[in-house]
Scaffold this active site. Structure first.
Site, PDB file in Angstrom:
ATOM      1  CD  GLU A 147       5.846  32.798 -43.496  1.00 38.84           C
ATOM      2  OE1 GLU A 147       6.851  32.351 -44.741  1.00 38.84           O
ATOM      3  OE2 GLU A 147       5.380  32.382 -42.579  1.00 38.84           O
ATOM      4  CB  THR A 200      -0.247  29.178 -45.618  1.00 39.52           C
ATOM      5  OG1 THR A 200       0.794  28.081 -43.489  1.00 39.52           O
ATOM      6  CG2 THR A 200      -0.375  30.351 -44.803  1.00 39.52           C
TER       7      THR A 200
HETATM    8  N1  HSE Z   1      -0.412  33.283 -38.787  1.00 32.02           N
HETATM    9  C1  HSE Z   1      -0.457  32.299 -39.409  1.00 32.02           C
HETATM   10  C2  HSE Z   1      -2.434  31.395 -39.670  1.00 32.02           C
HETATM   11  C3  HSE Z   1       0.004  30.897 -39.748  1.00 32.02           C
HETATM   12  O1  HSE Z   1      -2.739  31.075 -39.730  1.00 32.02           O
HETATM   13  O2  HSE Z   1      -2.052  32.005 -41.243  1.00 32.02           O
HETATM   14  C4  HSE Z   1       0.418  29.987 -40.998  1.00 32.02           C
HETATM   15  O3  HSE Z   1       1.670  29.531 -40.624  1.00 32.02           O
END
Ligand code: HSE
Length: 325
Positions: A147, A200
């Site tokens: 990740e 993201t």
């Molecule tokens: N918790 C992370 C965010 C998940 O909200 O950026 C990303 O998929």
């Protein structure tokens, strides 16, 4: 990778020739639990086929379903890079050769844990191929590293549910402390992905570093309420707890028609509505499949009326995580 080496010895005669794995998409954050809550869904998900080959090293044989967006160079591809890490950790990277086929069944940059599903699929596949020398708990840090490679931040709220199945709580990051939460049987996700790209990395940069104490109090009340609701299978408590006052107001601006979609979902009887992961997918978390379906259909119809293309998925919470096909 800072782990104690208590791994099983690899029996080279028992290594499989090939394995095909499905790994599920995930809804990270579960509305109010930014970076700490998430659940897996039965569909969509990615497939990884792994072949043992004679020449040592890790290579990508093919990637389909990504519109040519993912690197096939084994050092740059997250899946192969993580598989390589596991082989190095096990001390067999010079002896084993594997080739990987990655079949993407979900859009990239959609907020459905696309990179996590691929990474988890790849790591589950290599572990299965080798006769499961590592437990899921031992595999998880490698998934988190994937990740980090994929989006620059090693949050575990996609990879943990993708690997463990169910609903997971990341109680702590360093060291990782992951708790599986109860899954009320009637919980369904009606997911709609409006076809706009929200990486993201970008969606994380938008978020404010500092929050007001009063908002933090509201948020941790909601998180605690949601967890209590899951244990009690109290859908009313789950519903009134799934609100996000910290992240949603900022990220909603990246998602077309967000507040109209929210109203549609709530009018259709969803327990809650919000952003899936970092978006742009949105999720109507519902009691029962019919409500989830209805909410997703109405949201998609609205997007169509606004000339915005979308995909939709309706799924219960996935319980087991990756599986061998
Ligand atoms: N918790 C992370 C965010 C998940 O909200 O950026 C990303 O998929």
């Amino acid at each position: 990778m800072n782990q104690n080496k208590t791994v099983k010895k690899i029996d080279f005669d028992k290594i499989l020739n090939t394995v095909r794995v499905f790994a599920p998409a995930t809804v990270a954050n579960m509305i109010c639990g930014f970076d700490i809550l998430g659940f897996a869904v039965d569909y969509p998900g990615d497939e990884v086929v792994m072949y043992r080959v004679a020449t040592p090293g890790v290579r990508i044989r093919s990637i389909t379903g990504d519109d040519g967006r993912l690197p096939v160079d084994a050092d740059k591809n997250t899946v192969s890079a993580c598989v390589q890490m596991v082989l190095e950790y096990l001390g067999i990277s010079k002896e084993i050769g594997v080739e990987i086929e990655l079949i993407k069944h979900m859009p990239i940059g959609s907020g459905l844990g696309s990179s996590s599903a691929s990474t988890v699929g790849g790591l589950f596949a290599i572990n299965s191929l080798l006769g499961n020398p590592l437990t899921k708990e031992e595999l998880l840090p490698f998934c988190v590293e994937g990740e980090r490679l994929a989006c620059g931040h090693g949050h575990a709220d996609n990879v943990a549910p993708a690997l463990m199945g169910g609903i997971t709580l990341i109680r702590g990051q360093h060291p990782l402390d992951v708790i599986k939460l109860p899954v009320p049987e009637e919980l369904y996700a009606g997911i709609v992905f409006p076809k706009v790209d929200v990486p993201t990395r970008d969606a994380r940069q938008l978020i404010k570093e500092k929050v007001f104490l009063r908002d933090a109090v509201t948020q941790w009340g909601n998180i605690a309420g949601l967890i209590a609701g899951l244990y009690e299978r109290d859908y009313a408590l789950i519903s009134r707890s799934m609100h996000d006052v910290l992240i949603e107001p900022t990220r909603a601006i990246l998602i077309p028609e967000f507040y109209t979609m929210k109203q549609i979902a709530l009018d259709a009887g969803a327990l809650s509505f919000g952003i899936s992961g970092s978006g742009p997918s949105v999720v109507a978390i519902s009691r029962g499949e019919e409500t989830a379906k209805n909410a997703a259909n109405l949201i998609q119809k609205h997007l169509t009326d606004c000339e915005i293309d979308s995909f939709k998925y309706v799924s219960p919470v996935n319980i087991n995580g990756p599986k061998i096909l």
